[in-house]
Motif scaffolding. Structure first.
Motif, PDB file in Angstrom:
ATOM      1  N   VAL A  37     -14.458   7.271 -14.145  1.00 55.20           N
ATOM      2  CA  VAL A  37     -14.227   5.872 -13.440  1.00 55.20           C
ATOM      3  C   VAL A  37     -13.070   6.219 -12.387  1.00 55.20           C
ATOM      4  O   VAL A  37     -13.271   5.487 -11.121  1.00 55.20           O
ATOM      5  CB  VAL A  37     -13.822   4.768 -14.278  1.00 55.20           C
ATOM      6  CG1 VAL A  37     -13.302   3.434 -13.730  1.00 55.20           C
ATOM      7  CG2 VAL A  37     -15.077   4.663 -15.334  1.00 55.20           C
ATOM      8  N   GLY A  38     -11.810   6.595 -12.777  1.00 55.64           N
ATOM      9  CA  GLY A  38     -11.058   7.042 -11.595  1.00 55.64           C
ATOM     10  C   GLY A  38     -11.431   7.476 -10.563  1.00 55.64           C
ATOM     11  O   GLY A  38     -11.029   7.123  -9.236  1.00 55.64           O
ATOM     12  N   ARG A  39     -12.308   8.704 -10.527  1.00 52.17           N
ATOM     13  CA  ARG A  39     -12.909   9.380  -9.423  1.00 52.17           C
ATOM     14  C   ARG A  39     -13.788   8.692  -8.471  1.00 52.17           C
ATOM     15  O   ARG A  39     -13.771   8.630  -7.408  1.00 52.17           O
ATOM     16  CB  ARG A  39     -13.300  10.738  -9.840  1.00 52.17           C
ATOM     17  CG  ARG A  39     -12.512  11.672 -10.166  1.00 52.17           C
ATOM     18  CD  ARG A  39     -13.349  13.021 -10.355  1.00 52.17           C
ATOM     19  NE  ARG A  39     -14.245  13.200 -11.533  1.00 52.17           N
ATOM     20  CZ  ARG A  39     -14.211  13.464 -12.692  1.00 52.17           C
ATOM     21  NH1 ARG A  39     -12.924  14.001 -13.039  1.00 52.17           N
ATOM     22  NH2 ARG A  39     -14.856  13.423 -13.554  1.00 52.17           N
ATOM     23  N   PHE A  40     -14.551   7.750  -9.308  1.00 55.17           N
ATOM     24  CA  PHE A  40     -15.422   6.917  -8.782  1.00 55.17           C
ATOM     25  C   PHE A  40     -14.689   5.949  -7.535  1.00 55.17           C
ATOM     26  O   PHE A  40     -15.070   5.800  -6.289  1.00 55.17           O
ATOM     27  CB  PHE A  40     -16.258   6.008  -9.581  1.00 55.17           C
ATOM     28  CG  PHE A  40     -17.147   5.087  -9.117  1.00 55.17           C
ATOM     29  CD1 PHE A  40     -18.489   5.346  -8.473  1.00 55.17           C
ATOM     30  CD2 PHE A  40     -16.895   3.687  -8.715  1.00 55.17           C
ATOM     31  CE1 PHE A  40     -19.261   4.334  -7.809  1.00 55.17           C
ATOM     32  CE2 PHE A  40     -17.493   2.625  -8.250  1.00 55.17           C
ATOM     33  CZ  PHE A  40     -18.851   3.075  -7.550  1.00 55.17           C
ATOM     34  N   PHE A  41     -13.700   5.349  -8.028  1.00 58.91           N
ATOM     35  CA  PHE A  41     -12.896   4.467  -7.088  1.00 58.91           C
ATOM     36  C   PHE A  41     -11.886   5.189  -6.256  1.00 58.91           C
ATOM     37  O   PHE A  41     -11.842   4.398  -5.329  1.00 58.91           O
ATOM     38  CB  PHE A  41     -12.163   3.424  -8.166  1.00 58.91           C
ATOM     39  CG  PHE A  41     -12.946   2.400  -8.802  1.00 58.91           C
ATOM     40  CD1 PHE A  41     -13.564   1.308  -8.004  1.00 58.91           C
ATOM     41  CD2 PHE A  41     -13.331   2.384 -10.130  1.00 58.91           C
ATOM     42  CE1 PHE A  41     -14.390   0.347  -8.645  1.00 58.91           C
ATOM     43  CE2 PHE A  41     -14.401   1.444 -10.640  1.00 58.91           C
ATOM     44  CZ  PHE A  41     -14.866   0.417  -9.834  1.00 58.91           C
ATOM     45  N   MET A 109      -6.535   3.873  -4.397  1.00 59.92           N
ATOM     46  CA  MET A 109      -6.531   2.460  -4.324  1.00 59.92           C
ATOM     47  C   MET A 109      -4.911   2.161  -4.327  1.00 59.92           C
ATOM     48  O   MET A 109      -4.476   1.316  -3.657  1.00 59.92           O
ATOM     49  CB  MET A 109      -7.163   1.986  -5.584  1.00 59.92           C
ATOM     50  CG  MET A 109      -8.700   1.765  -5.591  1.00 59.92           C
ATOM     51  SD  MET A 109      -9.338   0.522  -4.652  1.00 59.92           S
ATOM     52  CE  MET A 109     -11.134   0.402  -5.039  1.00 59.92           C
ATOM     53  N   ILE A 110      -4.287   2.855  -5.204  1.00 60.24           N
ATOM     54  CA  ILE A 110      -2.987   2.565  -5.246  1.00 60.24           C
ATOM     55  C   ILE A 110      -2.053   2.967  -3.827  1.00 60.24           C
ATOM     56  O   ILE A 110      -1.078   2.294  -3.427  1.00 60.24           O
ATOM     57  CB  ILE A 110      -2.057   3.236  -6.563  1.00 60.24           C
ATOM     58  CG1 ILE A 110      -2.418   2.877  -7.617  1.00 60.24           C
ATOM     59  CG2 ILE A 110      -0.737   3.472  -6.070  1.00 60.24           C
ATOM     60  CD1 ILE A 110      -2.041   1.270  -8.074  1.00 60.24           C
ATOM     61  N   SER A 111      -2.550   4.052  -3.068  1.00 58.51           N
ATOM     62  CA  SER A 111      -2.121   4.415  -1.903  1.00 58.51           C
ATOM     63  C   SER A 111      -2.529   3.187  -0.801  1.00 58.51           C
ATOM     64  O   SER A 111      -1.433   2.674  -0.326  1.00 58.51           O
ATOM     65  CB  SER A 111      -2.704   5.573  -1.356  1.00 58.51           C
ATOM     66  OG  SER A 111      -2.444   6.398  -2.150  1.00 58.51           O
ATOM     67  N   GLN A 112      -3.336   2.765  -1.087  1.00 59.72           N
ATOM     68  CA  GLN A 112      -3.636   1.478   0.011  1.00 59.72           C
ATOM     69  C   GLN A 112      -2.814   0.396  -0.359  1.00 59.72           C
ATOM     70  O   GLN A 112      -2.405  -0.444   0.522  1.00 59.72           O
ATOM     71  CB  GLN A 112      -5.213   1.068  -0.029  1.00 59.72           C
ATOM     72  CG  GLN A 112      -5.983   2.252   0.461  1.00 59.72           C
ATOM     73  CD  GLN A 112      -7.323   1.920   0.958  1.00 59.72           C
ATOM     74  OE1 GLN A 112      -7.523   0.700   1.571  1.00 59.72           O
ATOM     75  NE2 GLN A 112      -8.394   2.536   0.899  1.00 59.72           N
ATOM     76  N   ALA A 113      -2.724  -0.050  -1.825  1.00 61.45           N
ATOM     77  CA  ALA A 113      -1.765  -1.106  -1.991  1.00 61.45           C
ATOM     78  C   ALA A 113      -0.408  -1.018  -1.624  1.00 61.45           C
ATOM     79  O   ALA A 113       0.065  -1.827  -1.023  1.00 61.45           O
ATOM     80  CB  ALA A 113      -2.035  -1.265  -3.597  1.00 61.45           C
ATOM     81  N   GLN A 114       0.028   0.188  -1.694  1.00 61.24           N
ATOM     82  CA  GLN A 114       1.645   0.641  -1.387  1.00 61.24           C
ATOM     83  C   GLN A 114       1.754   0.445   0.109  1.00 61.24           C
ATOM     84  O   GLN A 114       2.494  -0.152   0.377  1.00 61.24           O
ATOM     85  CB  GLN A 114       1.669   1.962  -1.897  1.00 61.24           C
ATOM     86  CG  GLN A 114       3.216   2.293  -1.964  1.00 61.24           C
ATOM     87  CD  GLN A 114       3.906   1.627  -2.592  1.00 61.24           C
ATOM     88  OE1 GLN A 114       3.739   1.371  -3.843  1.00 61.24           O
ATOM     89  NE2 GLN A 114       5.103   1.267  -2.019  1.00 61.24           N
ATOM     90  N   ALA A 115       0.613   0.898   0.902  1.00 62.45           N
ATOM     91  CA  ALA A 115       0.714   0.831   2.250  1.00 62.45           C
ATOM     92  C   ALA A 115       1.038  -0.595   2.715  1.00 62.45           C
ATOM     93  O   ALA A 115       1.699  -0.962   3.728  1.00 62.45           O
ATOM     94  CB  ALA A 115      -0.481   1.441   2.853  1.00 62.45           C
ATOM     95  N   LYS A 116       0.673  -1.773   1.999  1.00 57.00           N
ATOM     96  CA  LYS A 116       0.503  -3.076   2.358  1.00 57.00           C
ATOM     97  C   LYS A 116       2.006  -3.537   2.171  1.00 57.00           C
ATOM     98  O   LYS A 116       2.340  -4.594   2.782  1.00 57.00           O
ATOM     99  CB  LYS A 116      -0.368  -3.825   1.471  1.00 57.00           C
ATOM    100  CG  LYS A 116      -1.632  -3.741   1.898  1.00 57.00           C
ATOM    101  CD  LYS A 116      -2.918  -4.621   1.059  1.00 57.00           C
ATOM    102  CE  LYS A 116      -4.059  -4.300   1.466  1.00 57.00           C
ATOM    103  NZ  LYS A 116      -5.100  -4.640   0.556  1.00 57.00           N
ATOM    104  N   ILE A 117       2.853  -2.983   1.346  1.00 59.59           N
ATOM    105  CA  ILE A 117       4.188  -3.528   1.119  1.00 59.59           C
ATOM    106  C   ILE A 117       5.321  -2.465   1.734  1.00 59.59           C
ATOM    107  O   ILE A 117       6.342  -2.862   1.711  1.00 59.59           O
ATOM    108  CB  ILE A 117       4.452  -3.502  -0.347  1.00 59.59           C
ATOM    109  CG1 ILE A 117       4.319  -2.484  -1.165  1.00 59.59           C
ATOM    110  CG2 ILE A 117       3.685  -4.876  -1.047  1.00 59.59           C
ATOM    111  CD1 ILE A 117       4.892  -2.653  -2.716  1.00 59.59           C
ATOM    112  N   GLY A 118       5.031  -1.156   1.944  1.00 58.47           N
ATOM    113  CA  GLY A 118       5.915  -0.447   2.643  1.00 58.47           C
ATOM    114  C   GLY A 118       6.995  -0.270   1.461  1.00 58.47           C
ATOM    115  O   GLY A 118       6.900  -0.380   0.247  1.00 58.47           O
ATOM    116  N   LEU A 119       8.092  -0.165   2.100  1.00 61.26           N
ATOM    117  CA  LEU A 119       9.233   0.061   1.346  1.00 61.26           C
ATOM    118  C   LEU A 119       9.839  -1.440   0.971  1.00 61.26           C
ATOM    119  O   LEU A 119      10.196  -2.342   1.898  1.00 61.26           O
ATOM    120  CB  LEU A 119      10.494   0.686   1.887  1.00 61.26           C
ATOM    121  CG  LEU A 119      10.012   2.466   2.061  1.00 61.26           C
ATOM    122  CD1 LEU A 119      11.431   2.798   2.677  1.00 61.26           C
ATOM    123  CD2 LEU A 119      10.035   2.611   0.569  1.00 61.26           C
TER     124      LEU A 119
END
Ligand SMILES: C[S@@+](CC[C@H](N)C(=O)[O-])C[C@H]1O[C@@H](n2cnc3c(N)ncnc32)[C@H](O)[C@@H]1O
Length: 217
Positions: A37-41, A109-119
């Motif tokens: 499931v993780g690989r799919f997403f 997915m988490i990398s994309q989410a993280q990019a939205k908040i930066g530091l």
């Protein structure tokens, strides 16, 4: 922005719903499929927001309606299966003083989410890779747990939620949502895991169920 639409075909919907049933009734079997499931997403993460309109009013309508039903003012919020963080960031706007955690199996997915908040110097909003079937949090860690279009792991939610805390289980496309669990099954499982004050409804094209963990905390 286009309305939240699924390009999911019937096979994807069938497979997604089967996975959600398995998570609900046999969470101990999740390790057999969790990695796939993780690989799919991971593969689905590129272009996710554009394809699904994640973050649009239509996508967030059921989360907003579930919040209205609960009338909570949480200090600690957990968004499970946060994907690219659209729901998590909505919660951060709704509760500007709360600490908000977003967790997802998929690193992409988490990398994309993280990019939205930066530091985030205050660390009020944070994202991390994690499995909702085995959460990296202690008992009673949160006042509110939410999830949109995601298998439900009732035992883990009841463990990390404090007594009296709120839960929202939402879909963006109701019956057409691949990652959705039948409301009857949700209600049965919530009751057997000590949840009460169950409410449900529809908003936009989706559906939501809200509940509170019994006990005053
Ligand atoms: C259909 S997407 C929904 C993403 C986001 N909530 C949204 O509405 O845009 C389902 C997400 O749940 C994540 N997921 C599936 N099983 C999970 C689990 N056991 N623990 C954490 N995340 C999981 C997937 O990696 C994926 O990002």
């Amino acid at each position: 922005m286009p309305e939240y639409r699924s390009a999911a075909d019937r096979k994807t919907i069938l497979v997604g719903k089967t996975i959600c049933r398995l998570a609900a009734v046999a969470p101990w079997a999740w390790p057999l499929i969790g990695k796939s499931v993780g690989r799919f997403f991971d593969r689905a993460a590129a272009g996710w927001d554009e394809r699904t309109a994640a973050g649009s009013a239509g996508h967030l309508a059921t989360l907003a309606a579930g919040l209205d039903s609960l009338e909570v003012k949480p200090e600690r919020v957990l968004d499970l299966g946060c994907g690219t963080g659209a729901g998590t960031l909505f919660l951060a706007r709704e509760f500007p003083r709360a600490g908000i955690r977003g967790v997802d199996l998929s690193e992409s997915m988490i990398s994309q989410a993280q990019a939205k908040i930066g530091l985030d110097p205050e660390g009020r909003v944070s994202f991390r890779v994690g499995d909702a079937s085995k959460l990296p949090f202690g008992e009673d860690s949160f006042d509110l747990v939410t999830q949109v279009n995601m298998p439900v792991f009732f035992g883990e939610i009841a463990r990390v939620l404090r007594p009296g805390g709120g839960l929202i289980i939402a879909t963006s496309l109701g019956e057409q949502t691949p990652f959705s669990t039948p409301e009857r099954l949700i209600r049965r499982k919530l009751a057997s895991h000590g949840f009460g004050e169950l409410n449900s409804g529809a908003a936009g094209e989706g559906t939501w169920v809200s509940a509170k963990l019994e006990g005053s905390g």
